[in-house]
Design an enzyme around this catalytic site. Structure first.
Site, short mmCIF file in Angstrom:
data_model
loop_
_atom_site.label_atom_id
_atom_site.label_comp_id
_atom_site.label_asym_id
_atom_site.label_seq_id
_atom_site.Cartn_x
_atom_site.Cartn_y
_atom_site.Cartn_z
CD1 TRP A 356 2.00 -42.53 -89.68
CD2 TRP A 356 0.76 -40.81 -90.73
NE1 TRP A 356 0.58 -42.57 -89.34
CE2 TRP A 356 -0.11 -41.80 -89.77
CE3 TRP A 356 0.06 -39.85 -91.65
CZ2 TRP A 356 -1.51 -41.20 -89.89
CZ3 TRP A 356 -1.29 -39.71 -91.32
CH2 TRP A 356 -1.83 -40.24 -90.42
CG ASP A 357 3.03 -40.62 -85.60
OD1 ASP A 357 2.90 -41.26 -86.55
OD2 ASP A 357 2.81 -40.77 -84.31
CD GLU A 487 -1.74 -48.52 -87.08
OE1 GLU A 487 -1.79 -49.09 -85.86
OE2 GLU A 487 -0.80 -48.17 -87.39
CE LYS A 599 -4.41 -47.49 -83.21
NZ LYS A 599 -3.05 -48.08 -83.87
CD GLN A 600 -4.35 -44.06 -86.75
OE1 GLN A 600 -4.48 -44.96 -86.20
NE2 GLN A 600 -3.77 -42.91 -86.92
#
Ligand code: BGC
Length: 757
Positions: A356-357, A487, A599-600
């Protein structure tokens, strides 16, 4: 973090050979031209730790899945972008001893990646036991002007040395992937050939039958006099030729190795030999210097449209150029069958598969720096995979044309084998639609809607409408068992980001269906037919849109990342000792999952996507709640935070996050650059400057800028492509200049004031 590379606006420079970081340098010094690329390996032998890596766009192998316990629905294979022919190889012997920088002591070592010209160079001095000195200089490039060509030049100059030098340029296809699941060799031999004018080796991938052929021509001269080949050898999957030179004091020996690499994506295997010989011959005629000049000119053209100039801060400047350079080496947009792998041509982990980046990060970069056709090609790539996405959803039990795009893919099929990611990180489905929205908003081009976009939206909306279920307890539609972008949480219920995106996708699909019905009734008839759309579907979607559940904390007035988030021990990442970071390398998975650490960007990813849906206070509350718990251990994280911080007037945080995203690999923040570069997040670095510091947005069909100058920068400027125009933006302290370089007059909004260009 590492700090062994010199800061320079256009070059990445390693002075003195840092053997301990050699694999990091190999990643950083990667070269590519969209068709093929390779890590910054040495041409000659190297017996120390190294990952030899050479990759071809779109050439992959379906490596059989390896898991501990098979679950129904697992993909059969994990697609690997294949490590392939070593075409740079040149063995060098000095008085019979192989040159090997792991063993041979050298001085004045300098390795330079020249990003302006796309050249990798290396030089050092060596004092052979027999006396005197030899100065080595290596240079190579993957041609941006001719995507099949590459070239190497090696010069060895004697200062007081006299003795025997042997050079053995070779091509070697006996290559294994380091990450092979069962240690298999993925290539079968096809043939090898060699005569005075050329050498070639060709191999075919098992199962997928991609044929790659590599051709080389080599020429050796001493002080301008050509040296003839002493011998040549042809072995299975390997060809080489030997030059023996008695080098005298003061003489210079030069080797030119020109290479042509062909893959069956572009040249049919039956014609590769003929085509390779022809191209090699042509390049021989034009010569190394002209090939190099054409290549540099091609880079100049790219830089002319894509460069970001930062005044007064060399670190920031070097970082952004490194990102732009690596992105363009990976993907040039010429071919809708290709996409942008998270590691591009720089390593095996994550391979060159599509995540999906691309939709969330890379499309904005290509929209801003190139003709809209490139971003459109990336959208078309997903349209071409729609049928596979429908099959993918059907395997999991969804029906009636519901589409679930894969988390990882190379040909439209899901090919990742981690349950929590493959199946549960379904938020990626929303990114497919968001990218179409982003494209239309930026370009104003609605034609893609009726050329495939709407069918993608319908498939995705159907998936969401089936993926939610009605909770009697909550009297709302909920989404259970997902993994959000963060994640470090698996199998959670009601991930806010996923629920929000799902609802928006259904809403957007309804609006676009209405628009197409009104504006292109004939095309709607076709789309309705091909997607077997039934009018009552809108009612189902609307019901879910109206009643979607979002976890919310009334006391803090923040949306919760997922149900139960507040049960966690809430801590700040800054309170973690440095010795425990990155936590993904220091903590058990169990401990990570239970912790509050993010994580993000997750909730904040949604706030970034849908900025206009929330007022500034809401943005601020969410940023202040989530950012301190974020460890940014995904490369995709800092850029989103840089943009939000910049818009929220937090210049220090924005700057910190900008350096982290743009210098992630150069400074090896997450201690993983040796695996390869974080190519897709590099687009996020560009976004940090253009969408963050320059505040570029498109609202109500108008381009907006709201620039801020980061602390420690004197100014910055860049060009953007916007609706068939080229604009230049220059920001200095208290001043913003916008120039219309080409195209029709345009109205824009700078700091909320309308201006005419
Ligand atoms: C991130 C994902 C991303 C993948 C590839 C993972 O570490 O968590 O969001 O898609 O890397 O870049």
């Amino acid at each position: 973090m590492k700090n062994y590379l010199k800061h320079h606006p256009w070059h990445i420079i390693e002075e003195g050979f840092h053997r301990e970081f050699h694999e990091v340098s190999e990643s950083i010094c990667s070269l590519g031209n969209g068709r093929f690329g390779l890590r910054g390996n040495f041409e000659e032998d190297y017996s120390g730790k190294s990952l030899r890596g050479s990759y071809f766009a779109g050439v992959y192998y379906p490596d059989l899945t390896r898991v501990g316990w098979w679950k129904n629905g697992y993909p059969e294979y994990f697609a690997k972008v294949l490590n392939s022919v070593n075409w740079i190889g040149v063995r060098i012997f000095i008085d019979g001893e192989a040159l090997d920088l792991d063993k041979t002591q050298v001085s004045n070592f300098v390795r330079t990646l020249d990003m302006e010209q796309g050249l990798l160079t290396r030089s050092f001095d060596l004092n052979p036991p027999s006396g005197g000195q030899l100065t080595f200089h290596f240079e190579r490039f993957c041609s941006m002007a001719d995507p099949d060509a590459a070239a190497i030049r090696i010069s060895i100059k004697s200062e007081g040395y006299q003795g025997k030098i042997t050079l053995e340029p070779y091509l070697d296809f006996d290559v294994h992937n380091k990450d092979s699941n069962y240690g298999d060799q993925f290539w079968d031999r096809v043939n090898e050939e060699q005569d005075d004018s050329f050498s070639m080796v060709s191999a075919i991938t098992k199962k997928t039958a991609f044929t790659v052929s590599s051709f080389m021509h080599s020429k050796v001269e001493v002080n301008g006099h050509q040296v003839s080949i002493a011998s040549s050898s042809v072995a299975p999957m390997k060809v080489s030729r030997l030059y023996k030179v008695d080098l005298k004091k003061g003489e210079e020996l030069i080797l030119h190795k020109t290479v042509v690499n062909l893959s069956s994506l572009y040249v049919h295997p039956d014609h590769q030999t003929e085509e390779g010989k022809k191209k090699l011959g042509e390049n021989e005629v034009i010569g190394y210097a002209t090939m190099k000049r054409d290549h540099i000119e091609a880079w100049h053209k790219i830089w002319d449209g894509a460069d970001i100039i930062i005044d007064g801060n060399v670190m920031a400047q070097q970082g952004i150029r490194f990102n732009i350079f690596q992105l363009w080496q990976t993907y040039t947009g010429a071919d809708a069958r290709l996409n942008i792998g998270p590691k591009g041509f720089t390593g095996e982990k994550y391979g060159g598969s599509t995540y999906w980046d691309t939709e969330a990060y890379c499309i904005p970069f290509y929209l801003g720096t190139a003709d809209a056709a490139i971003a459109r090609n990336l959208l078309v790539y997903r349209y071409l995979h729609l049928q596979k996405a429908i099959e993918n959803a059907a395997k999991l039990g969804f029906k009636d044309g519901a589409a679930l795009y894969p988390m990882v893919t190379i040909n439209g099929e899901e090919c990742h084998n981690e349950w929590e990611i493959t199946f549960e990180e379904i938020h990626r489905n929303g990114a497919m639609v968001y990218a179409i929205y982003d494209y239309i908003k930026y370009t104003g081009d609605t034609s893609y809607l009726t050329d495939g976009g709407l069918e993608v939206m319908i498939g995705v909306a159907r998936f969401w409408s089936q993926r939610v279920n009605y909770s009697q307890d909550k009297q709302a539609w909920v989404m259970l068992g997902v993994t959000g972008p963060n994640e470090y949480e698996n199998n959670v219920n009601n991930n806010w980001y996923t629920n929000y995106l799902a609802r928006w996708c259904m809403q957007y699909a309804i609006e676009q269906i209405e628009w197409v019905k009104q504006n292109h009734p004939d095309k709607w008839t076709r789309i309705k037919q091909t997607s077997e759309f039934k009018e009552e579907e809108i009612g189902h979607w609307q019901e879910r849109i109206n009643g979607m559940y979002f976890p919310w904390d009334e006391s803090r007035k923040v949306y919760l990342q997922q149900d139960g988030f507040l049960d966690k021990d809430l801590m700040h990442a800054d309170d973690l000792p440095a010795s425990e970071r990155p936590i993904n390398q220091k903590w058990s998975w169990d401990r990570i999952l239970r912790s509050c650490f993010i994580k993000q960007a997750d909730v904040l990813q949604g706030m970034y996507f849908f900025e206009d849906h929330f007022d500034e206070d809401t943005h601020r509350r969410h940023f202040d709640f989530y950012e301190p718990m974020t460890v940014h251990e995904s490369s995709l994280s800092p850029c989103v935070h840089a943009i939000l911080a910049s818009r929220l007037g937090k210049p220090e945080k924005a700057n910190e996050m900008y350096l982290r995203t743009s210098r992630l690999d150069l400074d090896d923040y997450n201690n993983d650059t040796e695996d390869g570069l974080h190519i897709t997040s590099m687009a996020g670095s560009w976004m940090s400057v253009v969408r963050g510091f320059a505040g570029m947005q498109v609202k109500d069909g108008l381009l907006h800028l709201a620039p801020v100058l980061p602390a420690g920068w004197e100014g910055f400027s860049f060009k953007i492509h916007y609706r068939e125009r080229s604009l230049g933006v220059t920001v200095t302290g208290g001043h913003c200049d916008v120039t219309l370089h080409s195209g029709q007059p345009l109205e824009i909004v700078v700091n909320n004031e309308r201006r005419q260009l």
